[in-house]
Design an enzyme around this catalytic site. Structure first.
Site, mmCIF file in Angstrom:
data_model
loop_
_atom_site.group_PDB
_atom_site.id
_atom_site.type_symbol
_atom_site.label_atom_id
_atom_site.label_comp_id
_atom_site.label_asym_id
_atom_site.label_seq_id
_atom_site.Cartn_x
_atom_site.Cartn_y
_atom_site.Cartn_z
ATOM 1 N N GLU A 266 0.879 -1.173 0.000
ATOM 2 C CA GLU A 266 0.000 0.000 0.000
ATOM 3 C C GLU A 266 0.916 1.222 0.000
ATOM 4 O OE1 GLU A 266 -3.053 -0.051 -0.475
ATOM 5 O OE2 GLU A 266 -3.797 -2.011 0.202
ATOM 6 N N CYS A 300 -2.460 8.834 2.656
ATOM 7 C CA CYS A 300 -2.210 8.321 1.301
ATOM 8 C C CYS A 300 -3.384 8.631 0.386
ATOM 9 C CB CYS A 300 -1.927 6.818 1.343
ATOM 10 S SG CYS A 300 -3.168 5.868 2.213
#
Length: 513
Positions: A266, A300
């Site tokens: 990720e 993110c």
């Protein structure tokens, strides 16, 4: 607003010893280990010294995890789910203290700190139900009197490398699913946020102890990059789940791939919202501003780019500038404030460097950035959220900066807007604000967003645990949390049972003796 950090730590069962948090070989270093200093970006205060692990400590933790796995994989999955259920309840009891520590150690707003712990509770609830639903398929065999099916088995040790921006939630996404699947976990948190990790380990260790479960089922090891490198190169750890920058992810992927291990990555996001001329502008404004300045732009999924239709560009830009003028920046534990600090002074330098690069490439700043000075900003980590008009192909726009810098880009047609949205190396989250059904459907079709997450009339930031979370391209391709993300934590096995009196071969092959 002075935070009584010692009171919070006491509530979480963390007590200092000889000016250092002696976490033991299970979650950090031994009595001879070196220490790292932990500072809060909120006020610059030194929170603690935390002992860190060396290679010997690391090997001890892995050996303990291997031993615990032999037991844990034999526990029926619904029973493993019961342990995770109890962990979720323990998090409920500690939500206020843990959420406050998240806010103080990392710098996100208090509401976001509480929300992060709620994500942990939610994934535990999800995992409990999933513990009775680790389904395989039954297939029809081409051979008579044969039964064919598939089942799923645990992998062993799951190594979890997490980032500072979500210091506890991302670990729980991995750990809750890995545990109900029969794996054991070894967690290396960011060395920038070790205390929240120690608090979580304290909580889950208490649950394991109360149920007479080996402590090696859940392990915490605090250390620097070298510990992460040991883990990624270790054949005893079949799966590495790593969250962080694209640069870090490429190194992890290469190391794990070289030993033919599995990785769940990720990585970075460079997320955009398309603001259509058919959008509800008031709703769009909330989504854009929160996406850009929430967690001081250190998610993110933070909104980095706004792609705005030319017919409403001036109007929406004016709304943005007015909204930014109303932002309150300061102590994130004060719920009157909208924006807290960046994680440290290195992040501040990266923010300033990106602003300078943007100006050098021709970016026009509509809201100027800079470092905030004064008694309320003594840590040196508070910066001004800023807005710049840019072109999508600027090098700095193609790069993810973990800071509240918002880039504005104008478009004419939806096809152009989608091309701009997709025209970056990253592919995590995306959104379109529109009340036009055709625009919404095109954005979600295979002619639309190339990201792992695509939203309509909500922003890019934030996600629910029920859906699989992750992205494409340089975001790494991993999926965590909901849907069928559990499968990455298990190995698939196909089984065929012959209950006839002969041995027929597949594809009609004859082999007579």
């Amino acid at each position: 607003m002075k935070t009584d950090i010692q009171s919070i730590l006491n509530k979480l069962g963390i007590e200092p010893s000889n000016a250092a948090f002696s976490t033991g070989s299970d979650w950090g270093g031994n009595s001879n280990s070196e220490t790292i200093d932990g500072f809060s970006p909120v006020d610059g205060r030194k929170i603690a010294m935390v002992k860190v692990a060396n290679q010997s400590d690391y090997n001890s933790v892995i050996e303990k995890a291997q031993e615990a796995f032999i037991f844990w994989k034999t526990v029926p999955s619904p029973k493993r789910g019961e342990i995770v259920r109890q962990f979720g309840d323990a998090l409920r009891q500690n939500k206020e203290a843990l959420g406050t520590l998240v806010s103080y150690e990392m710098g996100k707003s208090l509401q976001e700190g509480f929300g992060e712990v709620q994500e942990m509770i939610d994934i535990c609830d999800f995992a409990v139900g999933l513990s009775r639903q680790l389904y395989g398929l039954t297939m029809h065999s081409e051979r008579p009197s044969h039964r064919m099916y598939e089942q799923w088995h645990p992998l062993g040790i799951v190594g979890i490398i997490s980032a500072f921006n979500f210091p506890v939630a991302v670990w729980s996404w991995n750990a809750a699913l890995a545990l109900i699947c029969g794996n054991v976990c070894v967690w290396k948190p960011s060395e920038k946020t070790p205390l929240t990790a120690i608090a979580c380990q304290k909580i889950i260790a208490g649950v394991l102890l109360a149920n007479d479960i080996p402590e090696g089922v859940s392990n915490l090891i605090i250390g620097d990059r070298s510990i992460g490198e040991l883990m990624t190169n270790d054949g005893r750890v079949p799966l590495i789940s790593a969250t962080g920058s694209t640069k870090m992810g490429k190194a992890v992927g290469a190391a794990v791939g070289a030993r033919l291990g599995k990785s769940l990555l990720e990585l970075g996001g460079n997320n955009a919202i398309i603001i259509s001329e058919h959008a509800d502008l008031d709703m769009s404004l909330i989504g854009a501003v929160f996406g850009a300045v929430g967690t001081a732009g250190q998610r993110c999924t933070s909104t980095r780019r706004l792609i705005i239709h030319e017919n409403i560009y001036d109007l929406f830009t004016a709304k943005l500038i007015k909204a930014y003028a109303q932002l309150r920046i300061g102590d994130p534990l004060d719920q009157n404030n909208h924006v807290g600090p960046l994680i440290d002074t290195d992040a501040v330098e990266a923010y300033l460097d990106s602003i300078e690069k943007c100006k050098n490439e021709g970016g026009k700043f509509l809201v100027e950035g800079g470092i905030l000075q004064g008694d309320a900003y003594t840590s040196g980590c508070y910066v001004k959220p800023c807005i710049a008009e840019v072109k999508n192909d600027f090098k700095i726009v193609q790069h993810e900066t973990f800071a509240p810098i918002l880039y504005l880009i104008k478009y004419k047609t939806l096809d152009e807007a989608i091309a701009l949205q997709n025209g970056v190396p990253q592919g995590l989250s995306s959104a379109i604000m529109t009340l036009n059904l055709r625009e919404a459907e095109q954005f979600l079709s295979n002619q639309g967003s190339d990201c792992g997450i695509a939203n309509v009339n909500i922003g890019t930031s934030g996600a629910e645990i029920g859906g699989a979370f992750g992205g494409e391209k340089e975001t790494g391709g991993g999926r965590e949390s909901g849907s069928d993300a559990w499968r990455v934590y298990m190995r698939r096995q196909t089984n065929t049972i012959n209950y006839s009196h002969t041995l027929p071969l597949a594809q009609g092959i004859k082999f007579d003796l």
